[in-house]
Design a protein around this motif. Structure first.
Motif: not given
Lengths: 348, 346
Positions: B57-60, B65, B171
């Motif tokens: 699951i990635t950040n922007g 993450v 995060v």
């Protein structure tokens, strides 16, 4: 082609297919790390963070395009005693809430469109002080019998002065004429959540209207350049401008447009053309500034449950109020669109 | 009980030793589908020493993450958020969990007004996974001391479950968000998943009902023992309390609005609840379908009798005092005339 094959040729084709199939029975081989690293995951979820004024934010974004036509009997948030508010009221109470509309004559729906919904938490240190659920883009019709509303619902009233003349007394008509306003003149005013006395009321409001101290303006069709200067002398006070009512019960606005319906959506693109950005419902224990997705600035939401119906960009790229009505609609309300198949228009 | 019949039938076969004779079509049509019921007896799950890490699951910016899943537990009610875990037996022979194969015309769903109605189409073989039933009469409180959730659950107090899990979201550098969830006195009576083949659509379709009844649900945003999260008062201030909460989530109405799940050629998923009037050619047919749909299609309700951020409970199961009290919150009678959700990469 296949129908013209003779039996022998057909048999040969089947045999060839069998032979080819037998050669295709290859052993499954594990992929090497570098091969695996070339495989892109389906990233329909991501997490983004922000910080502002001592508050940290974590937003879970969902890569979803949603089309829906839905109804609910009741949406109620924050039914609790609150100082200065009537007992038994809620921060938000909308009966017969609906998104989208239906067409009974065809049985089709006019869906409400949503792009990239999200859930966001606001932290003060490691304490959650706010939660919001919103849509990066949304467009369509929101309907409901609004009982109480907390939040930000900008309204722009624009139209000919004819309904104003009709609602005005003889003295007010004289003053309007003196100011150079004709029945055909195009008048404008901004409205927001107020109480029945015309004071700003972002908490448990039951009216939308011109706040005290604001005035009508003329955008075209008036006599000379002094009209707006003269109109500014007549400010709204206690929900009236020289006897003309300027506050209206929220319950009479039964269907509200979200986004710019005049711009058609292009189904070939992921974006929703004409969408409003940043529709959300939130709950916070203190005033929390949430990021506005259009301007990328932070805008404050007061404590409690909060509904934000955002402005959207018009064809010229200017941010305009999500609800634009004429003076007839302001005085008479906006009738509900049909949200139920069959005889009922709501409550199904 | 019906689910046990095939099992009894199987047991009786051994003693009968009769020659097998083919059934004709008329006899076949009278046969109820096979199935079996089961009870989860003395269940205790304690993964307090285990951690599962979810990546990608990635950040922007496309960076990973990691999400750590830890402190999972499931046991008998009264566990004090997992501190005092005991095994629980959930479901019982009279009202078990069940895996059935049945005809569509023989299945029933409980309407909000207490009436049992058929929601699945005729002449289809339905694979059904059900939780213990809700009852028309003689049921137990779905949430103890809260009549609003109904008194028609078959599960008794001793069959309810405590469970919890903690998620740590890394995060950003130096910042980890903690979501620690504890649910007290959980029951899921009346939940079901039904699947069958739709020959016209040439795909598997279904309908689902997810009922969740919980006396308490608490979400704590810090890890006990860490900074500002040591004393009882600090923990309480960082806890969101839901008291007397339930959700009836309805997805699909098999007769005219089955739940459709599909995957596109580029790997994205599509969830759809089609327009129940689709294909109706006359106004009379549309009106008839609409009336039937609105009368019988299950609705979604989400009710939180009390929502409190911070504060503390004076005793177990009692709404807290202090903090910010959001009072009662509810969504009632939600139904879709149409829903289509298509995923895409962010």
């Amino acid at each position: 082609m296949r129908a013209t094959l003779r039996p022998v040729l057909r048999a040969f084709t089947v045999l060839a297919a069998c032979v080819l199939a037998s050669t295709a029975q290859a052993r499954l081989e594990p992929m090497a790390d570098n091969e695996l690293s070339d495989v892109a995951g389906q990233g329909f979820i991501n997490l983004t963070t922000d910080s502002n004024a001592g508050i940290d934010y974590t937003r879970i974004n969902l890569g979803l395009k949603v089309e829906t036509q839905m109804n609910m009997n009741k949406l109620q948030l924050g039914l609790y005693d609150r100082a200065g508010e009537a007992a038994g009221t809620s921060d938000i109470l909308i009966n017969n809430f609906a998104l989208g509309s239906v067409n009974d004559s065809t049985g089709a729906v006019n869906p409400f469109m949503i792009n990239d919904p999200f859930v966001e938490l606001a932290y003060s240190g490691n304490k959650i002080v706010g939660l919001r659920v919103g849509f990066a883009e949304s467009k369509g019709t929101l309907s409901g019998d609004i009982q109480t509303l907390s939040g930000s619902v900008p309204v722009h009233i624009k139209g000919t002065a004819d309904p104003i003349y009709n609602a005005a007394s003889g003295g007010t008509r004289f003053l309007l004429g003196l100011a150079g306003v004709y029945r055909s003149s195009i008048m404008e005013a901004d409205a927001t959540l107020v109480n029945s006395a015309g004071n700003l009321d972002p908490v448990r409001a039951t009216y939308s209207g011109m706040p005290n101290g604001s005035s009508l303006s003329c955008s075209s069709g008036c006599l000379g350049g002094l009209t707006n200067a003269l109109l500014s002398l007549f400010t709204s006070s206690n929900c009236a401008v020289t006897g003309v009512t300027t506050c209206f019960p929220l319950s009479q606005f039964q269907s509200l447009p979200i986004g710019n319906a005049a711009i058609a959506d292009n189904s070939a693109t992921q974006a929703i053309e004409g969408a409003a950005r940043g529709f959300f419902i939130s709950m916070q224990t203190q005033a929390v500034s949430w990021k506005d997705l259009d301007s990328n600035t932070f805008k404050e939401a007061l404590a409690g449950a909060y509904l934000n119906i955002p402005k959207f960009k018009d064809a010229n790229g200017n941010l305009v109020a999500p609800i634009t009505i004429n003076f007839d609609q302001a005085f008479g309300g906006i009738p509900r669109v049909d949200t139920c198949f069959g005889a009922a228009t709501k409550g199904c | 009980m019906r689910s046990l019949l095939p099992l009894l039938a199987l047991l009786s076969v051994a003693s009968a030793r009769a020659e097998m004779v083919a059934l004709d079509d008329g006899e076949m049509s009278k046969v109820q589908g096979a199935g079996f019921g089961f009870v989860l007896e003395n269940i205790l799950l304690d993964a307090g020493q285990s951690t599962i890490t979810i990546n990608d699951i990635t950040n922007g910016s496309g960076q990973n993450v990691p999400i750590s899943v830890k402190e999972f537990y499931l046991g008998a009610a009264g566990s004090n958020k997992g501190a005092n875990l005991n095994p629980v037996t959930t479901g019982r022979l009279a009202h078990p969990f069940a895996l059935n194969l049945a005809k569509g015309e023989d299945l029933r769903s409980l309407r909000d007004d207490g009436q049992w109605v058929q929601t699945t189409p005729n002449n289809v073989a339905v694979l059904e996974l059900t939780f213990p039933e809700r009852l028309s009469t003689g049921g137990n409180a779905c949430i103890a001391g809260f009549a609003g959730a109904g008194n028609n659950c078959s599960s008794r107090a001793a069959e309810k479950i405590d469970m919890g899990v903690r998620f740590d979201f890394q995060v950003a550098a130096g910042r980890t968000d903690v979501i620690n969830i504890d649910i007290g006195e959980l029951a899921m009576d009346g939940s079901y998943l039904r699947l069958w083949g739709d020959s016209a659509r040439a795909q598997m379709v279904g309908e689902a009902r997810l009922n969740i009844f919980a006396k308490t649900l608490e979400i704590t945003s810090c890890a006990s023992g860490t900074l500002n999260c040591t004393s009882a008062a600090e923990l309480a201030a960082r806890t969101i309390y839901l008291t007397n909460s339930y959700a009836n989530v309805a997805l699909g109405y098999g007769k005219t609005q089955p739940l459709l799940l599909d995957v596109t050629s580029n790997g994205q998923f599509v969830l759809e609840l089609p327009n129940p009037l689709a294909g109706a050619s006359t106004a009379a047919e549309r009106n008839s379908r609409a009336s039937e749909f609105y009368a019988n299609a299950p609705r979604t309700n989400v009710v939180v009798d009390n929502l409190n951020f911070g504060g503390a409970r004076s005793s177990a199961g009692v709404a807290p005092t202090g903090g910010y009290n959001f009072g009662s919150n509810e969504i009632r009678g939600l139904s879709f005339n149409y829903l289509k959700a298509t995923s895409h990469d962010l």
